[in-house]
Design an enzyme around this catalytic site. Structure first.
Site, short mmCIF file in Angstrom:
data_model
loop_
_atom_site.label_atom_id
_atom_site.label_comp_id
_atom_site.label_asym_id
_atom_site.label_seq_id
_atom_site.Cartn_x
_atom_site.Cartn_y
_atom_site.Cartn_z
N SER A 1 1.09 -1.15 -0.16
CA SER A 1 -0.29 -0.32 0.06
C SER A 1 0.47 0.79 0.05
CB SER A 1 -0.54 0.09 1.02
OG SER A 1 -1.70 1.56 1.63
N TYR B 1 -1.62 -1.40 11.00
CA TYR B 1 -1.92 -1.91 9.15
C TYR B 1 -0.71 -1.12 8.74
CZ TYR B 1 -3.47 -1.52 4.82
OH TYR B 1 -3.47 -1.70 3.36
N LYS C 1 2.78 -4.27 6.51
CA LYS C 1 3.20 -4.23 5.43
C LYS C 1 4.19 -3.77 4.95
CE LYS C 1 -1.79 -5.02 3.33
NZ LYS C 1 -1.56 -5.97 2.69
P1 NAD Z 1 -11.17 -7.22 1.19
O1 NAD Z 1 -11.36 -7.45 2.93
O2 NAD Z 1 -11.74 -6.86 0.21
O3 NAD Z 1 -10.49 -8.34 0.53
C1 NAD Z 1 -9.96 -9.09 1.84
C2 NAD Z 1 -9.53 -10.83 1.38
O4 NAD Z 1 -9.29 -11.58 2.62
C3 NAD Z 1 -11.41 -10.67 2.36
O5 NAD Z 1 -12.41 -11.70 1.37
C4 NAD Z 1 -11.44 -11.28 3.59
O6 NAD Z 1 -12.31 -12.09 4.09
C5 NAD Z 1 -9.74 -12.44 3.01
N1 NAD Z 1 -8.84 -12.31 3.77
C6 NAD Z 1 -8.99 -12.16 5.54
N2 NAD Z 1 -8.33 -12.34 5.83
C7 NAD Z 1 -7.96 -13.56 5.43
C8 NAD Z 1 -7.57 -14.76 6.50
N3 NAD Z 1 -6.58 -15.22 7.53
N4 NAD Z 1 -7.56 -16.06 5.82
C9 NAD Z 1 -8.37 -15.93 4.35
N5 NAD Z 1 -8.62 -15.13 3.99
C10 NAD Z 1 -9.01 -13.91 4.36
O7 NAD Z 1 -9.80 -6.10 0.50
P2 NAD Z 1 -9.25 -5.33 -0.17
O8 NAD Z 1 -9.74 -3.98 -0.20
O9 NAD Z 1 -9.50 -5.86 -1.48
O10 NAD Z 1 -7.68 -5.22 -0.44
C11 NAD Z 1 -6.98 -6.24 -0.50
C12 NAD Z 1 -5.79 -6.52 -0.24
O11 NAD Z 1 -4.85 -4.87 -1.13
C13 NAD Z 1 -5.78 -6.10 1.42
O12 NAD Z 1 -4.57 -6.92 1.45
C14 NAD Z 1 -5.08 -4.82 1.60
O13 NAD Z 1 -4.83 -4.62 2.63
C15 NAD Z 1 -4.29 -4.08 0.38
N6 NAD Z 1 -4.86 -2.36 0.00
C16 NAD Z 1 -5.45 -2.39 -0.09
C17 NAD Z 1 -6.00 -0.78 -0.51
C18 NAD Z 1 -7.63 -0.67 -0.16
O14 NAD Z 1 -8.20 0.71 -0.36
N7 NAD Z 1 -9.17 -1.42 -0.91
C19 NAD Z 1 -5.64 -0.24 -0.78
C20 NAD Z 1 -3.57 -0.64 -0.69
C21 NAD Z 1 -3.42 -2.06 -0.08
C1 WQD Z 2 -9.27 9.67 1.08
C2 WQD Z 2 -9.41 10.96 1.44
C3 WQD Z 2 -9.79 11.65 3.81
C4 WQD Z 2 -13.37 9.02 4.26
C5 WQD Z 2 -6.60 4.57 2.73
C6 WQD Z 2 -5.72 3.86 3.93
C7 WQD Z 2 -4.27 3.18 3.07
C8 WQD Z 2 -4.96 2.56 1.54
C9 WQD Z 2 -6.56 3.43 0.61
C10 WQD Z 2 -5.38 0.20 2.22
C11 WQD Z 2 -8.96 11.58 2.74
C12 WQD Z 2 -11.36 11.87 3.35
C13 WQD Z 2 -12.16 10.06 3.46
C14 WQD Z 2 -14.61 10.77 4.65
C15 WQD Z 2 -13.12 12.00 3.86
N1 WQD Z 2 -5.11 1.19 1.95
N2 WQD Z 2 -11.82 11.24 3.76
N3 WQD Z 2 -14.42 11.73 4.74
O1 WQD Z 2 -6.55 7.74 3.90
O2 WQD Z 2 -5.99 7.69 1.74
O3 WQD Z 2 -6.08 5.60 2.57
O4 WQD Z 2 -6.84 3.87 2.29
O5 WQD Z 2 -3.97 0.10 2.56
O6 WQD Z 2 -3.59 2.93 3.51
O7 WQD Z 2 -4.85 4.75 4.79
O8 WQD Z 2 -7.89 6.40 2.06
O9 WQD Z 2 -10.61 6.54 1.36
O10 WQD Z 2 -10.35 6.81 3.30
O11 WQD Z 2 -10.07 9.14 2.47
O12 WQD Z 2 -13.06 13.25 3.64
O13 WQD Z 2 -16.04 10.21 5.07
O14 WQD Z 2 -10.53 11.36 1.93
O15 WQD Z 2 -9.73 12.76 4.97
O16 WQD Z 2 -7.91 12.69 3.09
P1 WQD Z 2 -6.63 7.09 2.52
P2 WQD Z 2 -9.49 7.34 2.61
#
Ligand code: NAD
Ligand code: WQD
Length: 340
Positions: free
Chosen positions: A123, A147, A151
């Site tokens: 991330s 979190y 990562k």
């Molecule tokens: P998500 O929660 O929709 O998907 C994660 C999936 O993993 C889910 O289906 C959940 O049921 C499964 N899971 C969780 N723990 C598990 C375990 N111990 N064993 C088996 N399955 C398990 O999230 P997502 O948004 O699709 O994110 C996927 C990956 O990308 C995650 O590792 C997340 O940290 C990373 N990521 C997400 C974002 C984002 O904003 N969505 C941004 C950066 C990184």
């Molecule tokens: C985006 C912008 C908030 C909600 C997070 C994790 C990052 C990654 C992606 C997993 C910011 C603003 C948000 C609301 C708002 N996830 N906001 N009102 O914080 O950039 O990233 O998700 O890996 O690790 O930190 O994403 O969508 O939460 O926020 O004003 O109700 O929207 O302040 O400026 P963020 P976000």
């Protein structure tokens, strides 16, 4: 065959569809702690192919040994993990267990099975509060919450693993802000409870599930005072996984890529774009800054372009239009939607 952990989740389901459409064989492992089985039915319907899946936990070593014994797995895309920043502050042990221990158990099982190709979901949060934007892969890393630390820890573990054994081939993908949905409107993001992230919240206000969006801070050093982020369409992100996986066929070691568009949008610009795409008003009010937030974060996506030949195709209009189609067709996500 590719083992996709967390393949029923938001990014996983879109990636599984992309893999199936590219003719790849896929096995999903998911414990469904944050996903609905309907997502897999929908992916299967869209792809016109059955999906093989196993319900189970990535921390279950004997299950993983069985999976590697019973299937001809050649690589792994590892999405499984917990992702809510605020919750990670309350429950650090759960986050380290799922995200760090989960990856350790997985990599150990891979090692036992002689499967040494993995794509890992990292991330942009690992850049902490960057000194400048756009952010390049060689910028310093840091964590501001459990979190993010989980990562970063996994990234470091993967580096050490590759140093210990040159057979490992590892892509680390640092996603910026994934949003949007497949343009069929059949799969998308379905957060449990109150959404933490901006776009799902905005979308639930537009559909009438929430009354008003809290805009966290309008005194940042940005053009309109609200936070700026690099939103990336989940379908573009999914395609990046295929490129990053195929890259490993000819490259050993660890390869780290930003997956973003290189463009930043403020909270108010996102609200405006969503209003335009949906034709609905999104009521919002200004609130204090959210703890741990930064003013701006967007990628320099050149390295992924140069090395993987990957570049994001879709802009903010399509991100918002596809989010709205998904939300409109499935007002309560996978919960009680009428189509299956
Ligand atoms: P998500 O929660 O929709 O998907 C994660 C999936 O993993 C889910 O289906 C959940 O049921 C499964 N899971 C969780 N723990 C598990 C375990 N111990 N064993 C088996 N399955 C398990 O999230 P997502 O948004 O699709 O994110 C996927 C990956 O990308 C995650 O590792 C997340 O940290 C990373 N990521 C997400 C974002 C984002 O904003 N969505 C941004 C950066 C990184
Ligand atoms: C985006 C912008 C908030 C909600 C997070 C994790 C990052 C990654 C992606 C997993 C910011 C603003 C948000 C609301 C708002 N996830 N906001 N009102 O914080 O950039 O990233 O998700 O890996 O690790 O930190 O994403 O969508 O939460 O926020 O004003 O109700 O929207 O302040 O400026 P963020 P976000």
């Amino acid at each position: 065959m590719i083992l996709v952990t967390g393949g029923a989740g938001y990014i996983g389901s879109h990636t599984v569809l992309t893999l199936l459409e590219a003719g790849r064989e896929v096995l999903v492992l998911d414990n469904f702690c944050n996903a609905n089985k309907k997502s897999l039915d929908r992916v299967s319907a869209l792809a016109g192919r059955e999906i093989q899946w196993v319900e189970g936990d990535v921390r279950d070593a004997s299950l993983l040994d069985d999976i590697f014994r019973q299937h001809d797995i050649e690589s792994v895309i590892h999405f499984a993990g917990l992702k809510a920043v605020g919750e990670s502050v309350q429950k650090p042990l759960a986050y380290f267990d799922n995200n760090v221990n989960g990856t350790l158990v997985l990599c150990s099982a891979m090692s036992r099975a002689g499967v040494k190709k993995i794509v890992f979901s990292s991330s942009a949060t690992v850049y902490g509060d960057p000194e400048s934007v756009p952010i390049r892969e060689n910028f310093p890393t840091s964590a501001t919450n459990p979190y993010g630390r989980s990562k970063l820890m996994v990234e470091e573990i993967l580096q050490d693993l590759a140093l210990s054994d040159s057979q490992w081939r590892i892509s680390v993908l640092r996603y910026f802000n994934p949003v949007g949905a497949h343009d069929s409107g059949m799969i998308g993001e379905d957060p449990n409870g109150i959404p933490n992230n901006l776009v799902p919240f905005v979308s639930q206000v537009a559909i009438g599930r929430r009354e008003v969006l809290s805009v966290f801070g309008n005194d940042y050093d940005t053009d309109d005072g609200t936070g700026v982020r690099d939103y990336i369409h989940v379908t573009d992100l999914a395609k990046g996984h295929l490129k990053a996986l195929d890259y490993l066929v000819h490259h050993d070691g660890v390869h780290t890529f930003n997956l973003g568009t290189g463009k930043g949008y403020s909270v108010l610009e996102v609200v405006q774009a969503f209003e335009k795409a949906s034709g609905r008003k999104v009521a919002h009010e200004f609130k204090p800054r959210r703890a741990g937030d930064i003013a701006r974060c967007y990628a320099d996506p050149e390295y992924a372009k140069e090395v993987l030949g990957w570049t994001a195709e879709f802009g903010i209009e399509k991100m918002m239009a596809d989010t709205w189609r998904w939300q409109h067709n499935n007002p309560n996500g996978y919960g009680d939607s009428t189509s299956s």
